[in-house]
Write an enzyme that holds these catalytic residues in place. Structure first.
Site, PDB file in Angstrom:
ATOM      1  N   HIS A 405       0.773  -1.243  -0.028  1.00 27.89           N
ATOM      2  CA  HIS A 405      -0.129   0.050  -0.046  1.00 27.89           C
ATOM      3  C   HIS A 405       0.664   1.315  -0.010  1.00 27.89           C
ATOM      4  O   HIS A 405       0.194   2.293  -0.074  1.00 27.89           O
ATOM      5  CB  HIS A 405      -0.897  -0.082   1.019  1.00 27.89           C
ATOM      6  N   ASP A 409      -2.532   1.580  -4.590  1.00 25.19           N
ATOM      7  CA  ASP A 409      -3.846   2.076  -3.792  1.00 25.19           C
ATOM      8  C   ASP A 409      -4.761   1.153  -4.142  1.00 25.19           C
ATOM      9  O   ASP A 409      -4.608   0.018  -5.077  1.00 25.19           O
ATOM     10  CB  ASP A 409      -4.123   3.475  -4.259  1.00 25.19           C
TER      11      ASP A 409
END
Length: 433
Positions: A405, A409
């Site tokens: 992450h 995304d």
């Protein structure tokens, strides 16, 4: 004649090797084909054979030493016949006549005891540090003396990456001849808890299992993992493969498993979303040009390894199937070479082969995502037909994508795994082999 035995190059991308064991002792003779030593490169162990008879005069490095490719590791004597027949190789590496003074091997500087001005003492007696530990130490300006004071939890006092990371997180309290950095009172640190681990049979981790453990801990520490799930209808793919697997093998001489079909579809999706084919270097994102698909594979020992299908996006199904079958065969026979497990840019793990419905895989560093494929299971599903909604038996699969992450995304991760599922579902049932 006297020759220098050099650390052999085990593959194009291999720059160093770790000596596991010398099988010939100093002063002992050997015949052509005898194994002189064993060398480890990443997860692959290699044997270095002699291509001529002779005597091992002197070894310049010991077991566990990490040696660059091309570095002289031993001095050998071979018969005069080697010269007359122009056999200048005693192993798989280039062995040159020693006309110059033997080089003194480079070794880590010896660990010094703490000065009287500090109460610190050596915590770990094993001064062998892996290349990755040394790289981390270099990045954080940690000296050999300081490394020797870090509490080690590995086998035989071996310092592991997780030990170094924990030490850094704690503010490096054992800095040698330096003021101790103040701890951030708001930072989270792993509590030093003592657990009752119970009693039972004690099984020592082998070298590969230790490497896997370190790699997994490093990945979870480095990448904030997020997992996205989708469901795919593989009925068309399953029916096509079942109808054509015999003809495919008769035509190409290759078994047609589901893995080549998965690799082909994943490579297409990676090409559609190139940012998933990346790695992180500090504050930079490196988007790879090549699409090399690693496939997690179980070894006979139970350990996992990741052989790589190179440039999967440029290959047809026959070539991918050939690559997959060859790599799987090498894995079963413990014959994978260093280059077979190098260069992966994206990894798939078919957890369905173990009967798992889905999985939450750990990212194969330095990649930024990994895809787990669950079991293909028949079940009733509602489908849209010309006559409206109907219930039919379909071959379904869950796909789960773990992604980093920091750079991937939810939109990119979700879109990518959905695209893979679309390629599975839109498989051409009329495709020619």
């Amino acid at each position: 004649m006297t020759f220098e035995l050099k650390m052999p190059k085990m593959g194009e991308s291999i720059t160093e090797g770790t000596i596991i064991n010398w099988l010939i002792a100093e002063g002992d003779s050997f015949d052509e084909g005898d194994i002189i030593l064993e060398v480890a490169t990443d997860k692959v162990d290699n044997e270095v054979p002699a291509s001529a008879p002779g005597i091992l005069v002197k070894t310049l490095f010991q077991a566990k030493d990490v040696v660059p490719v091309g570095e002289v590791i031993a001095v050998l004597e071979v018969s005069e016949e080697v010269k007359s027949s122009n056999k200048t190789n005693v192993s798989s590496s280039a062995v040159e006549t020693s006309q110059k003074k033997q080089k003194t091997p480079k070794r880590p500087k010896p660990v010094q005891q703490a000065s009287a001005s500090t109460s610190f003492s050596t915590s770990n007696s094993n001064t062998f540090f892996s290349p990755l530990v040394l790289e981390i130490a270099k990045e954080h300006h940690i000296s050999f003396e300081e490394l020797a004071r870090i509490p080690a939890t590995g086998h035989e006092g071996r310092l592991r990456k997780s030990d170094v990371f924990q030490y850094i997180e704690e503010g490096r309290p054992y800095k040698f001849a330096q003021p101790v950095a103040e701890k951030d009172p708001t930072a989270y640190r792993i509590p030093q808890l003592q657990f009752d681990k119970g009693k039972g049979k004690v099984i020592e981790m082998d070298r590969m299992r230790q490497m896997i453990a370190d790699h997994m801990v490093y990945s979870k520490h480095t990448s904030p993992h997020v997992t996205a799930y989708v469901e795919a209808d593989l009925t068309n793919m399953v029916n096509w493969r079942n109808a054509n697997k015999v003809a495919f093998q008769e035509k190409y001489g290759e078994r047609l498993t589901f893995t080549p079909l998965f690799v082909e579809a994943v490579a297409k999706a990676v090409k559609d979303f190139p940012n998933i084919n990346a790695s992180v270097d500090g504050n930079n994102i490196i988007v790879k040009e090549d699409i090399n698909i690693g496939m997690a594979t179980a070894l006979p020992s139970g350990n996992l390894i990741v052989p790589v299908v190179k440039n999967a996006d440029t290959k047809d199904l026959k070539t991918i199937a050939s690559n997959v079958n060859e790599l799987a065969g090498k894995a079963r026979e413990n014959k994978l070479a260093g280059d077979d497990i190098k260069g992966s840019t994206f990894t798939i793990s078919n957890v369905g082969t173990f009967g798992s419905v889905m999985g939450t895989p750990i990212i194969n560093q330095p990649e930024v995502a990994i895809l787990a494929l669950g079991i293909i299971k028949k079940r009733p599903e509602v489908i849209e037909t010309e006559n409206g909604d109907e219930i039919a038996i379909r071959s379904m699969m869950y796909l789960s994508l773990s992604f980093d992450h920091r750079v991937v995304d939810g939109f990119l991760g979700g879109s990518f795994v959905r695209r893979v599922a679309d390629y599975f579902e839109q498989f051409d049932i009329n495709r020619d082999i």
